[in-house]
Design a protein around this motif. Structure first.
Motif, short mmCIF file in Angstrom:
data_model
loop_
_atom_site.label_atom_id
_atom_site.label_comp_id
_atom_site.label_asym_id
_atom_site.label_seq_id
_atom_site.Cartn_x
_atom_site.Cartn_y
_atom_site.Cartn_z
N GLU A 145 0.81 -1.21 0.00
CA GLU A 145 0.00 0.00 0.00
C GLU A 145 0.84 1.26 0.00
O GLU A 145 0.38 2.31 -0.42
CB GLU A 145 -0.94 0.00 1.21
CG GLU A 145 -2.05 -1.01 1.05
CD GLU A 145 -3.14 -0.83 2.08
OE1 GLU A 145 -3.43 0.32 2.47
OE2 GLU A 145 -3.68 -1.85 2.50
N MET A 146 2.08 1.17 0.47
CA MET A 146 2.96 2.33 0.47
C MET A 146 4.18 2.04 -0.38
O MET A 146 4.65 0.91 -0.44
CB MET A 146 3.44 2.65 1.90
CG MET A 146 2.35 3.07 2.83
SD MET A 146 2.99 3.60 4.43
CE MET A 146 3.90 2.18 4.99
N SER B 261 -4.07 8.59 -4.55
CA SER B 261 -2.96 8.29 -3.64
C SER B 261 -2.67 9.48 -2.73
O SER B 261 -3.03 10.61 -3.02
CB SER B 261 -1.71 7.89 -4.42
OG SER B 261 -1.19 8.99 -5.11
N GLU B 262 -2.01 9.17 -1.63
CA GLU B 262 -1.53 10.19 -0.71
C GLU B 262 -0.02 10.15 -0.75
O GLU B 262 0.58 9.09 -0.90
CB GLU B 262 -2.02 9.92 0.72
CG GLU B 262 -3.53 10.01 0.86
CD GLU B 262 -3.99 9.69 2.26
OE1 GLU B 262 -3.36 10.15 3.23
OE2 GLU B 262 -4.99 8.97 2.38
N THR B 263 0.61 11.33 -0.62
CA THR B 263 2.06 11.41 -0.73
C THR B 263 2.65 12.20 0.42
O THR B 263 2.16 13.29 0.75
CB THR B 263 2.46 12.07 -2.07
OG1 THR B 263 1.91 11.31 -3.14
CG2 THR B 263 3.97 12.12 -2.22
N PHE B 264 3.70 11.64 1.01
CA PHE B 264 4.48 12.31 2.05
C PHE B 264 5.88 12.50 1.51
O PHE B 264 6.46 11.56 0.96
CB PHE B 264 4.51 11.45 3.32
CG PHE B 264 5.53 11.93 4.33
CD1 PHE B 264 5.25 13.00 5.16
CD2 PHE B 264 6.77 11.32 4.42
CE1 PHE B 264 6.19 13.44 6.08
CE2 PHE B 264 7.72 11.75 5.32
CZ PHE B 264 7.42 12.82 6.16
N ILE B 265 6.42 13.71 1.65
CA ILE B 265 7.77 14.01 1.18
C ILE B 265 8.54 14.67 2.32
O ILE B 265 8.05 15.64 2.91
CB ILE B 265 7.76 14.95 -0.04
CG1 ILE B 265 6.98 14.32 -1.19
CG2 ILE B 265 9.18 15.30 -0.48
CD1 ILE B 265 6.68 15.26 -2.33
N TYR B 266 9.73 14.17 2.62
CA TYR B 266 10.60 14.78 3.61
C TYR B 266 11.88 15.20 2.89
O TYR B 266 12.53 14.38 2.24
CB TYR B 266 10.93 13.80 4.75
CG TYR B 266 11.81 14.42 5.81
CD1 TYR B 266 11.27 15.32 6.74
CD2 TYR B 266 13.16 14.14 5.86
CE1 TYR B 266 12.06 15.91 7.70
CE2 TYR B 266 13.97 14.71 6.83
CZ TYR B 266 13.41 15.61 7.74
OH TYR B 266 14.21 16.20 8.69
N ALA C 243 4.53 7.19 -0.91
CA ALA C 243 3.24 7.39 -1.56
C ALA C 243 2.40 6.12 -1.38
O ALA C 243 2.93 5.02 -1.40
CB ALA C 243 3.42 7.70 -3.03
N THR C 244 1.11 6.33 -1.21
CA THR C 244 0.22 5.17 -1.12
C THR C 244 -0.21 4.78 -2.52
O THR C 244 -0.12 5.57 -3.46
CB THR C 244 -1.03 5.48 -0.28
OG1 THR C 244 -1.77 6.54 -0.89
CG2 THR C 244 -0.67 5.84 1.14
N GLU C 245 -0.68 3.56 -2.64
CA GLU C 245 -1.14 3.05 -3.91
C GLU C 245 -2.39 3.81 -4.33
O GLU C 245 -3.24 4.12 -3.51
CB GLU C 245 -1.46 1.55 -3.79
CG GLU C 245 -1.86 0.92 -5.08
CD GLU C 245 -2.09 -0.56 -4.94
OE1 GLU C 245 -2.95 -1.08 -5.65
OE2 GLU C 245 -1.41 -1.20 -4.14
#
Length: 180
Positions: free
Chosen positions: A101-102, A123-128, A175-177
């Motif tokens: 899923e990620m 999808s949801e996206t996290f960026i660091y 990122a999620t699927e």
């Protein structure tokens, strides 16, 4: 050999119901249920058809232990790709992340480098940002994040990442699927 539990686990991992697996293999929901409870044994042809739908080879099916999952990933597990034309290097940190899923990736952008344009999705996206600074073009808006800052969004608009420094920038992306 009892294979029912392994078949059931694979089916669940692929987000399929017994009915959906049956439809894709030409089998009934009841027969899939019998297989998963080890009340029936499939022919080799039927077994191979089920494995094909579940995305696993016979070798992979029999070599993985029930309930076994990989927990620790090393640099040797990672896969990389470099696009010199667009100025980026991407490393997939988890090799089978496209089945999860990620999807965690490490993205390095050269000066002026930009990552591909993405179309809207669910999808949801996290960026660091690990190093440098990047801009996120999200629809018609631009967001700038520097080292130590994070970006989080639902990918409902076209979006693209670009390096905004005179040197290299590096980000960790999870990122999620997408389920569109």
């Amino acid at each position: 050999m009892e294979i029912g539990e392994k078949l059931k686990n694979l089916r669940i991992q692929k987000n399929l119901t017994q009915e959906e697996l049956g439809e894709r293999t030409g089998l009934s929901k009841g027969y899939i249920s019998q297989l998963e409870r080890d009340l029936s044994s499939p022919s080799l042809e039927t077994f191979f058809a089920i494995l094909e739908v579940l995305g696993v080879t016979p070798e992979g099916f029999f070599s993985q232990k029930i309930g076994e999952q990989k927990i620790l990933y090393t640099q040797q597990d990672a896969q990389s790709f470099t696009d010199d034309e667009h100025g980026y290097h991407i490393t997939w940190l988890i090799t089978e992340s496209n089945e999860k899923e990620m999807e965690p990736i490490l993205l390095t952008l050269a000066k002026g480098g930009q990552y591909k344009q993405f179309t809207p999705s669910l999808s949801e996206t996290f960026i660091y940002v690990l190093k440098g600074a990047i801009s996120l073009q999200f629809g018609t808006e631009n967001y700038l994040a520097k080292a130590g800052e994070s970006i989080y969004y639902e990918a409902t608009k076209p979006h693209r990442l670009q390096n905004e420094t005179s040197g290299q920038s590096q980000v960790l992306i999870v990122a999620t699927e997408s389920y569109l």
